[in-house]
Design a protein around this motif. Structure first.
Motif, PDB file in Angstrom:
ATOM      1  N   THR A   9       1.063  -1.181   0.024  1.00  0.00           N
ATOM      2  CA  THR A   9      -0.077   0.019   0.033  1.00  0.00           C
ATOM      3  C   THR A   9       0.805   1.394  -0.088  1.00  0.00           C
ATOM      4  OG1 THR A   9      -0.041  -0.125   2.392  1.00  0.00           O
ATOM      5  CG2 THR A   9      -1.941  -1.121   1.076  1.00  0.00           C
ATOM      6  N   SER A  14      -1.064   2.012  -3.396  1.00  0.00           N
ATOM      7  CA  SER A  14      -2.207   2.665  -3.048  1.00  0.00           C
ATOM      8  C   SER A  14      -3.186   3.226  -4.461  1.00  0.00           C
ATOM      9  CB  SER A  14      -1.944   4.093  -2.287  1.00  0.00           C
ATOM     10  OG  SER A  14      -1.435   3.439  -0.815  1.00  0.00           O
ATOM     11  N   LEU A  40      -4.142   4.308   5.574  1.00  0.00           N
ATOM     12  CA  LEU A  40      -4.798   4.220   4.451  1.00  0.00           C
ATOM     13  C   LEU A  40      -5.852   5.511   4.360  1.00  0.00           C
ATOM     14  CD1 LEU A  40      -5.033   0.527   3.360  1.00  0.00           C
ATOM     15  CD2 LEU A  40      -3.548   2.320   2.546  1.00  0.00           C
ATOM     16  N   ARG A  43      -4.408   8.372   2.955  1.00  0.00           N
ATOM     17  CA  ARG A  43      -4.016   8.315   1.705  1.00  0.00           C
ATOM     18  C   ARG A  43      -5.178   8.367   0.615  1.00  0.00           C
ATOM     19  NH1 ARG A  43       0.937   6.679   0.080  1.00  0.00           N
ATOM     20  NH2 ARG A  43       2.292   5.468   1.386  1.00  0.00           N
ATOM     21  N   TRP A  44      -6.359   7.801   1.149  1.00  0.00           N
ATOM     22  CA  TRP A  44      -7.305   8.177   0.082  1.00  0.00           C
ATOM     23  C   TRP A  44      -8.086   9.591   0.008  1.00  0.00           C
ATOM     24  CZ3 TRP A  44      -5.679   4.207  -1.353  1.00  0.00           C
ATOM     25  CH2 TRP A  44      -5.780   2.747  -0.574  1.00  0.00           C
TER      26      TRP A  44
END
Length: 282
Positions: A9, A14, A40, A43-44
């Motif tokens: 990831t 990602s 995460l 990151r999104w």
């Protein structure tokens, strides 16, 4: 192929996860620890901002739907159990990739297709470790895949041609332009063109020929390119060039890795996604 698992990831992993989910695939995001996976959501959010900026169809509803299509796990068996296609995007260390694929080959469903996103290693370097080399090949993405949307499909001599074409079709399904390579080539098409540029820029910098800013400006002004080589390094992130250079027998390449580690990685300057790399993006 609807059920996708991405191993790793990091920056590109990602992006592969989010782009696949954005195009309606059900995606499992795997990494080695829950601590890594906890990052995460941030990151999104970062990727959502890029999508909104670059894509006219990136409504908040569609972005929310993409996130809803993603499930994260640190359990490898759980990650690959139902996968139809497994894409590996872990660090560029051959022994690590071989070890991971050995584990995946023992856990994945018989019909699963295996893809490596390795930017430097050939599929034939890894295929024997999977236990099913006929279902193994490379699917290589360019960074910022939502807009630089090529996906290079490269098999090895033992890759089943039907598997090759299924992966090319999958690349189209997630919004990529598939680039079919007819034989194994270190660096594919993209990196065969790009890496000599990046290496030349690193050489000029390490030897003190010119500054980072002037090297980049020279390339942009003289060629009309939107980015200079060190701006490209910042998009790639510091870890990939570090891993590729740290064990080199070339003293300039080795010095480049040392400077990356001391001046950038150890200072948290990991590239554009971290806010700072060769340049400050904050």
């Amino acid at each position: 192929m609807q059920q996708v698992t991405v191993l790793g990831t990091g920056i590109l992993g990602s992006q592969i996860i989010f782009q696949s989910a954005y195009m309606g695939k059900d995606v499992v995001a795997y990494d080695v620890s829950d601590e890594i996976l906890a990052a995460l959501p941030h990151r999104w959010q970062t990727l959502e901002a890029h999508y909104r900026e670059d894509l006219p169809d990136a409504t908040q509803e569609r972005l929310d739907r993409a996130v809803a299509h993603i499930r994260a796990t640190s359990d490898l068996a759980d990650a690959v159990r139902e996968a139809e296609v497994i894409i590996e995007a872990i660090p560029e260390q051959l022994s690590m990739k071989q070890e991971v694929w050995g584990k995946v080959g023992a856990l994945a469903a018989p019909e699963a297709i295996f893809c490596t996103n390795s930017s430097t290693f050939l599929p034939s370097d890894i295929a024997p470790f999977t236990g099913r080399p006929d279902r193994f090949l490379a699917l290589h993405f360019a960074n910022t895949i939502w807009k630089n949307n090529t996906a290079e499909v490269m098999g090895h001599p033992g890759t089943d041609p039907q598997v090759f074409e299924r992966v090319a079709a999958f690349a189209e399904e997630i919004g990529m332009v598939p680039i079919r390579l007819h034989k194994e080539q270190p660096g594919y098409v993209l990196n065969s063109l790009l890496v000599p540029l990046l290496n030349a820029a690193a050489d000029l910098w390490v030897r003190g020929v010119a500054s980072i800013e002037d090297i980049d400006a020279t390339w942009r002004i003289a060629t009309g390119a939107p980015l200079g080589p060190f701006q490209i390094y910042d998009i790639v992130g510091m870890m990939t060039p570090y891993y590729l250079s740290k064990d080199s027998t070339d003293p300039v390449r080795k010095k480049f890795a040392e400077r990356l580690k001391h001046d950038y990685i150890d200072q948290g300057r990991m590239g554009r996604d971290s806010g700072r790399g060769f340049y400050d993006y904050r």
